[in-house]
Structures are given as C-alpha cells and as structure tokens.
Scaffold this motif. Structure first.
Motif, PDB file in Angstrom:
ATOM      1  N   SER A 175      80.274  -0.260  39.731  1.00 40.04           N
ATOM      2  CA  SER A 175      79.492   0.662  38.917  1.00 40.04           C
ATOM      3  C   SER A 175      78.238   1.100  39.653  1.00 40.04           C
ATOM      4  O   SER A 175      77.671   0.346  40.445  1.00 40.04           O
ATOM      5  N   ASP A 225      75.584   1.796  37.906  1.00 34.22           N
ATOM      6  CA  ASP A 225      74.513   1.293  37.051  1.00 34.22           C
ATOM      7  C   ASP A 225      75.143   0.328  36.053  1.00 34.22           C
ATOM      8  O   ASP A 225      75.724   0.742  35.045  1.00 34.22           O
ATOM      9  N   ARG A 273      73.949  -1.724  33.890  1.00 35.30           N
ATOM     10  CA  ARG A 273      73.412  -1.723  32.531  1.00 35.30           C
ATOM     11  C   ARG A 273      73.965  -0.544  31.729  1.00 35.30           C
ATOM     12  O   ARG A 273      74.353  -0.696  30.565  1.00 35.30           O
ATOM     13  N   ARG A 274      74.012   0.631  32.326  1.00 36.42           N
ATOM     14  CA  ARG A 274      74.560   1.804  31.628  1.00 36.42           C
ATOM     15  C   ARG A 274      76.027   1.573  31.274  1.00 36.42           C
ATOM     16  O   ARG A 274      76.475   1.878  30.161  1.00 36.42           O
ATOM     17  N   SER A 275      76.782   1.021  32.226  1.00 44.72           N
ATOM     18  CA  SER A 275      78.195   0.757  31.976  1.00 44.72           C
ATOM     19  C   SER A 275      78.379  -0.245  30.849  1.00 44.72           C
ATOM     20  O   SER A 275      79.238  -0.071  29.970  1.00 44.72           O
ATOM     21  N   LEU A 334      76.452  -0.781  28.328  1.00 45.32           N
ATOM     22  CA  LEU A 334      76.153  -0.137  27.046  1.00 45.32           C
ATOM     23  C   LEU A 334      77.339   0.703  26.561  1.00 45.32           C
ATOM     24  O   LEU A 334      77.639   0.741  25.367  1.00 45.32           O
ATOM     25  N   PRO A 380      82.076   5.504  32.540  1.00 47.47           N
ATOM     26  CA  PRO A 380      80.805   5.940  33.140  1.00 47.47           C
ATOM     27  C   PRO A 380      80.862   6.168  34.647  1.00 47.47           C
ATOM     28  O   PRO A 380      80.075   6.947  35.179  1.00 47.47           O
TER      29      PRO A 380
END
Length: 310
Positions: free
Chosen positions: A174, A176, A178-180, A182, A299
C-alpha cells in the motif's frame, strides 16, 4: 454485510502443475473445477473478449473460506511482479499460509517445485503472539508467506487444528497503510495488530533504513482466516500495477468477499469512494455456484470481488 476474504484468484502458467504443488505441499483438496468465459467474466476479471480460463478451487477439505482459485488462461502470460526488483509497487502481493512446523513446510515447498526466498525468521507480532516466518515462491514464482505461529493462551489465533491452514491472509502493498485500513474498516474489518517493523530489511530485501508499517485486518467473526495484511514500505514509494495485474497475467489477480446483499454493498462501496472495475453481472463460478457479483478497485488499485450467492 461482508465476509472475510473467501477466495483469492491467482493466474498460473500450468494449472495441473500448480494444483499438484498446492495439494502436495499444503494437503489442499479440489473443491471445484470448470471453465469461465464470456462477457460476464470480462466484467468481473477484466477478461478480454474471446479469452477463456480453466479454473480449480482449492483449500483444506471442508473449507468454505480462505480458498485459492487457480486460473489458467488460454493465452500465455507473465508474472506481473516480474523479478520483484520493484517490490515496493502496490497491489496484491503474497499469499499467507499457517503451518504446524516451519522447517518441514519450507522443505515441502522445495520438494514439490517451489523455491525459497528468505529462510525462517523469528519475530514478535504482539505481546501474546510471535511467529517463525518465511518467504517462498510457488512454481510460477508467486510469493508465499508461510509461517508457524506461537500464540499465548487466550490469543485470538490460539485455536489451531495442526494442519496447513486455508489462506490466513492475502497481503497487499500500500502507498498509505492507514488510508487502506480505513477503507477496509468500512467493510467491517478490524485490526488484529498495527505496528511499524524496523530492522527487517534483510528479510524483506528492503533498502537500509526502510520501515514496514504492517496492519493486519480481520473479520471479527473469523479472525483465524481470510484476513488482509496491509504493508507500507515507509519512505520507499512504488507505483500502481493496475494495468499489469489483468488476464492473462500470472500472480494474485483479485480477492473476493461474500455479501448477503449485493445491492446494499454497492451503495456502501459508492459511499466510500470505491471505483467500479466492471458492471454487476451474474455467472456460475466453479465451486461457488451461481452468484451475482461486481468488481471494484481498492485504495491501491487492487481488484476486489463482491458476490452474493443465488
């Protein structure tokens, strides 16, 4: 609304060879076979017009989740990860299988046509969980993370029948973590652990000083299988492999989650900004039966299937 990861679809170069490898190495059984083709498969997998695929669904006898779908297309393809020289790139990356004893598992991989990348390494996951972890390749050089866990009594992963498992996790790289996390939390997954790993460069083959942000996401109803492992190489950016991870490529092409209401699932996916990868279709998938299904991009452009049984 959503299950854990029910099925991971992997493009292979020789279906018989790959089936024999997974059955001999992990004692998997054949749970379904068949041919997939036509416009509906084009919408679901990005299958080009006129292309067909022979498939076999594998997993431990009696398993219904964490399954492996091997697919051989009627045209040759190449491993979209290539020689892994750009291992920081994004998308589906590895299949993770739990084994009762790591050394014999690595020996079995080699004996049945696979190869090793990194030997068993011990690391602490959480205060109540540690692991002997190894990286290997299947006959098509798809990456396998095979591990032996050492859970403390009371750990969510303490219950174990002593056999090679269904797919414990499907790993993605990934941009990011954290974004993934979420995004997948919106699908009902929750973190089993969330930590930054340091001094693991030699095991993962990373540049010196690279940190690994690792978030392991689980469905609370099934913490012991079908999880998603999110890996971000902090400070070592990559690129999307969306245009390469398509038929007839070899490698992990998609991960599938089951839903009891596909229409409601589509509304939720739209609300969280998931990009459709095709239209909603209905087709017969060997081992699963007739399903209504639709693909989306996650994402980091990883392909995800969501299906409802008919």
């Amino acid at each position: 609304m959503f299950s854990e990861i029910r099925v991971a679809t992997v493009g292979v170069g020789d279906l018989e060879r790959s089936q024999e490898f997974y059955c001999a190495t992990f004692d998997y059984a054949v749970l379904g076979t068949g041919t997939v083709s036509g416009p509906a498969a084009g919408q679901l997998w990005g299958l080009p017009e006129g292309m067909s695929a022979e498939t076999v669904l594998l997993g431990p006898a009696g398993a219904t989740s964490g399954l492996l779908r091997l697919v051989q297309f009627d045209r040759p393809g190449e491993l979209y990860w290539g020689d892994y020289s750009r291992m920081q790139d994004y998308g589906h990356y590895a299949l993770n299988v739990r084994v009762p004893e790591i050394q014999s598992a690595v020996a079995a991989i080699r004996a049945h046509g696979g190869s090793s990348r990194s030997g068993p390494t011990h690391w602490t996951v959480t205060p109540d969980l540690s692991a002997w972890d190894s990286l290997s390749y299947d006959p098509d050089r798809v990456l396998l993370d095979v591990f032996e866990l050492e859970p403390a009594p009371g750990s969510l992963l303490a219950e174990y029948d002593g056999r090679p498992s269904p797919l414990q996790t499907v790993a993605i790289h990934s941009s990011d973590a954290r974004r993934s996390a979420l995004f997948y939390a919106a699908l009902g997954m929750r973190p089993l652990y969330d930590k930054v790993l340091r001094e693991m460069e030699s095991f993962f083959g990373l540049p010196a000083g690279t940190e690994l942000h690792n978030i392991n996401m689980m469905n609370p109803a099934a913490p012991d299988l079908g999880r998603l492992e999110i890996a971000q190489y902090v400070g070592f950016p990559g690129r999307s492999q969306r245009d390469r991870a398509v038929p007839p490529a070899l490698g992990i092409l998609s991960a599938a989650l089951e839903t009891d209401d596909l229409a409601a699932a589509e509304l939720l996916l739209q609300a969280i900004g998931a990009e459709p990868a095709g239209e909603r279709v209905e087709l017969d998938l060997p081992g699963l039966g007739t399903v209504a299904t639709r693909s989306y991009f996650g994402p980091d452009d990883e392909r995800l299937e969501f299906y409802e049984r008919r």
